[in-house]
Design an enzyme around this catalytic site. Structure first.
Site, PDB file in Angstrom:
ATOM      1  N   LYS A  37       0.411  -0.768   0.279  1.00 13.46           N
ATOM      2  CA  LYS A  37      -0.100   0.461  -0.287  1.00 13.46           C
ATOM      3  C   LYS A  37       0.931   1.448  -0.187  1.00 13.46           C
ATOM      4  O   LYS A  37       1.931   1.050   0.060  1.00 13.46           O
ATOM      5  CB  LYS A  37      -0.877  -0.143   1.694  1.00 13.46           C
ATOM      6  N   ARG A 135     -10.735   0.193  15.079  1.00 15.33           N
ATOM      7  CA  ARG A 135     -10.567   1.117  13.870  1.00 15.33           C
ATOM      8  C   ARG A 135     -11.706   0.151  13.284  1.00 15.33           C
ATOM      9  O   ARG A 135     -12.184   0.555  13.634  1.00 15.33           O
ATOM     10  CB  ARG A 135      -9.345   1.368  13.260  1.00 15.33           C
ATOM     11  N   TYR A 267      14.921  30.848   7.049  1.00 13.96           N
ATOM     12  CA  TYR A 267      13.509  31.480   7.594  1.00 13.96           C
ATOM     13  C   TYR A 267      13.952  31.299   8.689  1.00 13.96           C
ATOM     14  O   TYR A 267      14.174  31.061   9.402  1.00 13.96           O
ATOM     15  CB  TYR A 267      12.384  30.881   6.900  1.00 13.96           C
ATOM     16  N   MET A 315      10.897  24.504   1.722  1.00 17.66           N
ATOM     17  CA  MET A 315      10.609  23.952   0.871  1.00 17.66           C
ATOM     18  C   MET A 315      11.707  23.223   0.006  1.00 17.66           C
ATOM     19  O   MET A 315      10.874  21.743  -0.195  1.00 17.66           O
ATOM     20  CB  MET A 315       9.319  25.062   0.299  1.00 17.66           C
TER      21      MET A 315
HETATM   22  C1  LIG Z   1      -0.209  -1.349   7.415  1.00 18.44           C
HETATM   23  C2  LIG Z   1      -0.696  -2.745   7.362  1.00 18.44           C
HETATM   24  C3  LIG Z   1       0.140  -3.476   7.808  1.00 18.44           C
HETATM   25  C4  LIG Z   1       1.335  -3.734   7.956  1.00 18.44           C
HETATM   26  O1  LIG Z   1       1.426  -3.510   8.983  1.00 18.44           O
HETATM   27  P1  LIG Z   1       2.816  -3.019   9.093  1.00 18.44           P
HETATM   28  O2  LIG Z   1       3.416  -2.544  10.313  1.00 18.44           O
HETATM   29  O3  LIG Z   1       4.172  -1.900   8.357  1.00 18.44           O
HETATM   30  O4  LIG Z   1       3.925  -4.333   9.426  1.00 18.44           O
HETATM   31  C5  LIG Z   1      -0.914  -4.964   7.865  1.00 18.44           C
HETATM   32  N1  LIG Z   1      -1.917  -4.553   8.015  1.00 18.44           N
HETATM   33  C6  LIG Z   1      -2.960  -3.756   7.638  1.00 18.44           C
HETATM   34  C7  LIG Z   1      -4.678  -4.091   7.600  1.00 18.44           C
HETATM   35  C8  LIG Z   1      -2.175  -2.343   7.983  1.00 18.44           C
HETATM   36  O5  LIG Z   1      -2.790  -1.833   7.511  1.00 18.44           O
END
Ligand SMILES: *Cc1c(COP(=O)(O)O)cnc(C)c1O
Length: 375
Positions: A37, A135, A267, A315
């Protein structure tokens, strides 16, 4: 050094393959789902996916059906799960591309069944259980009961409910008491799914940290993300697990100048030279993903020496007071890398910025070109 004007994110595909194979050895009784992802945690979706497959990943994990579609368009034919889905999602695409999806509510199951009917296909579904994270997923009790009843009433020719999954709240603290509680809730939820007649073959709970530290959480499949890219998921040295960091983030020095003692830098002049000194300006700022919190705190390496970013992050650039260290325009500033040559690791860089390595690697900007090595 070859000439380059912009920051680069160089990625070792061999490291990704190595880490995936290492994770598979840590979980010998489970299949491995490499999580790709967020553009492969900033490493690039397609190259990371190919390297993870080369390392033995039977599954790829993504959040969006669009990410899964990009994998299919690039020729990936293996198993893929997309889990950030709800009743509004494009399940027609998922069914037509043979991408498994997650469901946490009866409305989502109905939408999935309708998409399968319309497409003349069969959907593959993993039910999301909230075993304690608070969640996504249905919590045990009435919401899980209702979800299971809806799942059990579906036409199995249209929908194959084959998985139950959940996610941990404290995986980076392997002995935290919530882990055992989540494990027990997960087992109970999966057993309940079997008991209503669902053919559950894929139970999965473990992210990177649990894959490496909690064999009792491996079940049928593990879902490592961060560790695939070689970054330690727990506050320990990733090298202790045999992980190899895949990413190196660098930018060229494009200006070198002398400034007198007392001169402000950047800055707001949040840094002042303490001596007559040499200051370099490097081609990476917050647009490239260097957080503003790196100002006056984060380490970098230049020509073998360690320095701290001086003043605010702009930036498009950062300044670094390097004292009398030899440096020239075109030399390389390494923000983080595997650490093999004394450069900061992403864990160290992230800590100095008050954040976690996940956030640093996934937020590197598009202006920093990805360069692939090996594979
Ligand atoms: C991102 C994610 C993972 C992977 O988690 P890591 O800590 O990067 O290994 C696994 N399961 C779900 C549901 C996630 O959102």
């Amino acid at each position: 050094m070859s000439a380059f004007d912009n920051a680069t994110v160089s990625v070792s595909l061999d490291a990704i393959a190595h880490n995936t194979a290492l994770l598979a050895r840590h979980a010998p009784t489970a299949q491995v789902m490499a999580v790709v992802k967020a553009d492969g945690y900033g490493h690039g979706l397609i190259p990371s996916a190919r390297a993870a497959r080369a390392g033995g990943a039977q599954w790829l994990g993504v959040v969006g059906i669009d990410e899964a579609a990009a994998l299919r368009a690039a020729g990936d034919t293996g198993s893929i799960l997309a889990w950030r889905t709800g009743a509004q999602s494009d399940f027609a695409t998922a069914v037509s591309l043979d991408v498994a999806v997650s469901a946490a509510a009866p409305e989502a199951l109905e939408a999935i069944a309708a998409a399968a009917r319309a497409a003349g296909g069969r959907a593959s579904v993993h039910l999301a259980l909230d075993s304690g994270l608070g969640r996504e997923g249905a919590p045990l009790g009435e919401q899980w009961d209702v979800l299971l009843a809806a799942a059990a009433s579906l036409d199995t020719a249209l929908v194959d409910v084959c998985g139950v999954w959940s996610h941990l709240a404290f995986a980076d603290d392997p002995h935290h008491p919530t882990i055992d509680a989540q494990r027990a809730a997960f087992i109970a939820g999966a057993e309940q799914a079997q008991s209503v007649g669902l053919d559950i073959r894929l139970r999965h709970l473990a992210n990177s940290a649990a894959t490496l530290t909690r064999p009792d959480l491996h079940f049928d499949l593990v879902r490592p993300g961060l560790a695939v890219y070689g970054v330690s998921p727990i506050p320990a040295d990733g090298a202790a697990f045999g992980l190899r960091p895949a990413m190196t983030f660098r930018a060229p020095v494009f200006a070198v100048k002398q400034l007198p003692a007392g001169h402000g830098i950047g800055y707001g002049h949040t840094y002042h030279a303490t001596h007559d000194t040499t200051v370099v300006v490097a081609a990476a700022g917050y647009a490239e993903g260097v957080p503003r919190s790196a100002g006056n705190s984060a380490p970098v390496q230049i020509n073998g020496g360690r320095f701290t970013i001086s003043g605010r992050v702009s930036m498009d650039q950062v300044s670094i007071d390097i004292g009398a260290h030899p440096v020239a325009v075109g030399d390389v500033v390494t923000f983080f890398g595997p650490g093999d040559s004394g450069e900061p690791t992403v864990e160290e860089f992230a800590r100095a910025c008050g954040t976690i390595s996940y956030e640093i690697i996934t937020r590197l900007g598009a202006r920093a070109a990805r360069v692939y090595v090996g594979g």
